[in-house]
Design a protein around this motif. Structure first.
Motif, PDB file in Angstrom:
ATOM      1  N   ASP A 145     -15.976  -2.187   5.024  1.00 23.58           N
ATOM      2  CA  ASP A 145     -15.034  -1.580   6.044  1.00 23.58           C
ATOM      3  C   ASP A 145     -15.954  -0.317   6.668  1.00 23.58           C
ATOM      4  O   ASP A 145     -17.357  -0.127   6.318  1.00 23.58           O
ATOM      5  N   THR A 190     -12.444  -4.223   8.971  1.00 23.89           N
ATOM      6  CA  THR A 190     -11.677  -3.639   7.928  1.00 23.89           C
ATOM      7  C   THR A 190     -12.049  -4.761   6.734  1.00 23.89           C
ATOM      8  O   THR A 190     -11.904  -5.886   7.292  1.00 23.89           O
ATOM      9  N   ARG A 250      -9.388   5.777   4.364  1.00 19.94           N
ATOM     10  CA  ARG A 250      -8.664   5.485   2.835  1.00 19.94           C
ATOM     11  C   ARG A 250      -9.158   6.523   1.894  1.00 19.94           C
ATOM     12  O   ARG A 250      -8.251   7.025   1.122  1.00 19.94           O
ATOM     13  N   ARG A 251     -10.127   7.296   1.979  1.00 20.69           N
ATOM     14  CA  ARG A 251     -10.551   8.449   1.458  1.00 20.69           C
ATOM     15  C   ARG A 251      -9.415   9.518   1.502  1.00 20.69           C
ATOM     16  O   ARG A 251      -9.316  10.373   0.726  1.00 20.69           O
ATOM     17  N   ALA A 270       0.901  -1.155  -0.027  1.00 19.07           N
ATOM     18  CA  ALA A 270       0.045  -0.122  -0.033  1.00 19.07           C
ATOM     19  C   ALA A 270       0.970   1.380   0.134  1.00 19.07           C
ATOM     20  O   ALA A 270       0.559   2.172  -0.655  1.00 19.07           O
ATOM     21  N   VAL A 314     -12.973   3.621   8.586  1.00 22.28           N
ATOM     22  CA  VAL A 314     -11.931   2.941   7.821  1.00 22.28           C
ATOM     23  C   VAL A 314     -12.158   3.627   6.421  1.00 22.28           C
ATOM     24  O   VAL A 314     -11.137   3.997   5.675  1.00 22.28           O
ATOM     25  N   GLN A 315     -13.459   3.813   5.970  1.00 27.77           N
ATOM     26  CA  GLN A 315     -13.684   4.477   4.644  1.00 27.77           C
ATOM     27  C   GLN A 315     -13.194   5.853   4.548  1.00 27.77           C
ATOM     28  O   GLN A 315     -12.532   6.349   3.567  1.00 27.77           O
TER      29      GLN A 315
END
Length: 101
Positions: free
Chosen positions: A88, A68, A96-97, A41, A92-93
């Protein structure tokens, strides 16, 4: 190239992994840790220019009570060992965004 993490995300991830390796035998803070996934990642983030996301490339660890979709989440219980959530959690969303690794 603009980066949020000085030295790049891979370097930040490696520093985190080194610290975990040095201390987790005593602390036991990690229910699940996938260094290969973290490095992959980070490398992906380091290949692209930051688009201004606030956490671009910043490594983040999450408690085992937060869903997750790409990692096991056992909610701190042996009854849920090996459980991988279908989606997620909202936090978590958002991470990540925002570009977090």
């Amino acid at each position: 190239m603009t980066r949020t993490v000085a030295g790049g995300s891979r370097e930040a991830v490696e520093q985190c992994l080194d610290r975990i390796a040095a201390r987790d035998d005593e602390v036991h803070a990690w229910a699940h840790l996938d260094p290969v996934q973290a490095r992959r990642a980070a490398d992906l983030v380091d290949r692209v220019e930051s688009d201004g996301r606030l956490l671009h490339g910043v490594p983040v660890g999450l408690k085992d009570i937060i869903d997750t979709a790409d990692q096991p989440t056992a909610y701190g219980s042996n009854a849920w060992a090996g459980h991988v959530p279908a989606a997620d959690a909202a936090v978590v969303q958002r991470l990540r965004r925002a570009g977090a690794v």
